[in-house]
Design an enzyme around this catalytic site. Structure first.
Site, PDB file in Angstrom:
ATOM      1  N   CYS A   1     -41.924 -18.347  24.749  1.00 24.84           N
ATOM      2  CA  CYS A   1     -42.766 -18.157  25.933  1.00 24.84           C
ATOM      3  C   CYS A   1     -42.049 -18.681  27.178  1.00 24.84           C
ATOM      4  CB  CYS A   1     -44.100 -18.877  25.734  1.00 24.84           C
ATOM      5  SG  CYS A   1     -45.165 -18.779  27.175  1.00 24.84           S
TER       6      CYS A   1
ATOM      7  N   CYS B   1     -44.294 -20.449  29.671  1.00 21.71           N
ATOM      8  CA  CYS B   1     -44.732 -21.802  29.282  1.00 21.71           C
ATOM      9  C   CYS B   1     -43.582 -22.809  29.450  1.00 21.71           C
ATOM     10  CB  CYS B   1     -45.176 -21.850  27.827  1.00 21.71           C
ATOM     11  SG  CYS B   1     -46.163 -20.478  27.288  1.00 21.71           S
ATOM     12  N   ASP B   2     -42.379 -22.433  29.030  1.00 21.58           N
ATOM     13  CA  ASP B   2     -41.291 -23.414  28.896  1.00 21.58           C
ATOM     14  C   ASP B   2     -40.151 -23.249  29.896  1.00 21.58           C
ATOM     15  OD1 ASP B   2     -42.668 -24.359  26.661  1.00 21.58           O
ATOM     16  OD2 ASP B   2     -41.670 -22.939  25.331  1.00 21.58           O
TER      17      ASP B   2
END
Ligand code: NAP
Length: 303
Positions: free
Chosen positions: A132, A135-136
């Protein structure tokens, strides 16, 4: 007793909840994580008709939930363990704490990122290997990263990472892409992104975190090493159909088989969105599936 229980609170589930609620059906959405599903991993939605200024996925998800709540759909945060009496008129959706009786069930459980199968992938998951970018990605500010895949997700991830990474390699196993032409052009015109084509990632290396990857040229067979601190895997999605597979017919890839009314192999049970066998997996198609599934469930309940 509910009329319709919807398992999964992504775009498909929330659209089904909106349509069911508007028809006066007593409706419950059961979601084990945060509502929004894969929308929560999308940093901008640029292709949902009528929604301008490219909102992030979570904002669109929150609007969908608000709209469903306006029509009295209920939401609960639980994980469904089993469905009892699925062939009966009254079905029982069982979670750890509750048993919900319902006349119809809609599976809208979505899909999960597929694993690459490279050596070291498991070991470095969360330590440089991510599924992701939204997300990261921010953890890799100023660093060199790689994205694997040739679909919309890989291209979207590469573009997103190029905002703050020093350099992004886009590694794909052949020369053609599944990604839309607009995204391919945007990547081609981005100085920070470099293509590595006809190549597969064989091995992920490092001490505690990723420091390099081993790449194999699919034409020559030559192996080379590339220094990166992050590897973003975007090689497609697997259906989240573990529960559904106990009761419903799946295709050979694990997606739920439905007809055009979203009817599954069991009467009164429907499927919508990425979990079903469908040629396109986007927010708009998930929302459309949800609307059809709810409408079919309403017709079924009303006889
Ligand atoms: P996808 O379209 O299925 O693409 C997966 C890519 O990964 C393909 O290029 C495939 O290569 C490659 N691949 C698969 N297994 C691999 C492996 N083991 N090793 C190396 N490469 C591998 O998946 P996606 O990009 O996640 O997209 C899923 C769906 O969501 C699509 O319908 C897509 O359109 C949609 N989506 C839409 C948007 C948007 O509209 N903005 C954004 C994201 C996703 P081959 O091509 O050689 O098979």
């Amino acid at each position: 007793m509910y009329d319709i229980v919807i398992i999964g609170g992504g775009a498909a589930g929330m659209s089904a909840a909106l349509y069911a609620g508007r028809s006066g059906m007593k409706t419950l959405v059961i979601e084990s994580l945060a509502v929004g599903g894969q929308m929560n991993q999308t940093y901008e939605i640029a292709n949902y008709p009528g929604v301008l200024n490219n909102p992030d996925g979570t904002s669109l998800a929150m609007s969908m939930k608000e709209q469903a709540l306006e029509y009295d759909a209920e939401f609960t945060s639980e994980t469904v363990k089993e469905i009892k009496d699925i062939h009966e008129k009254i079905k029982k959706v069982v979670t750890r704490k509750n048993v919900y009786e319902t006349k119809a069930v809609i599976f809208a459980t979505g899909a999960n990122p597929r694993k690459l199968g490279a050596d070291g992938e498991e070991k470095f998951h969360g330590m440089g290997v991510s599924y992701c970018a939204t997300c990261d990605g921010a953890f890799f500010k100023g660093q060199e990263t790689a994205v694997v895949g040739g679909g919309n997700t890989a291209f979207e991830d590469a573009l997103y990472l190029s905002r703050f990474c020093k350099k992004v390699y886009l590694i794909h196993r052949r020369e053609g892409f599944r990604a839309e032409a607009t995204m391919v052009n945007a990547v081609k015109n981005n100085d920070k992104i470099e293509f590595i084509l006809n190549s597969t990632v064989e091995k992920i290396k490092g001490d505690t975190t990723v420091s390099s990857i081993e790449i194999k040229n699919t034409i020559t067979g030559a192996i080379s090493e590339l220094s990166v601190s992050g590897l973003f895997v975007a090689v497609g999605r697997d259906a989240n159909s573990g529960l559904a597979g106990k009761y419903l017919r799946l295709d050979k890839e694990g997606f739920i088989i439905t007809d055009r009314y979203m009817q599954t192999s069991v009467k009164g049970v429907y499927a919508a969105g990425d979990v079903r066998d469908t040629p396109l997996r986007q927010v708009i198609t998930a929302a459309s599936d949800g609307a059809i599934a709810a409408t079919s469930a309403i017709h079924y309940i009303n006889g």
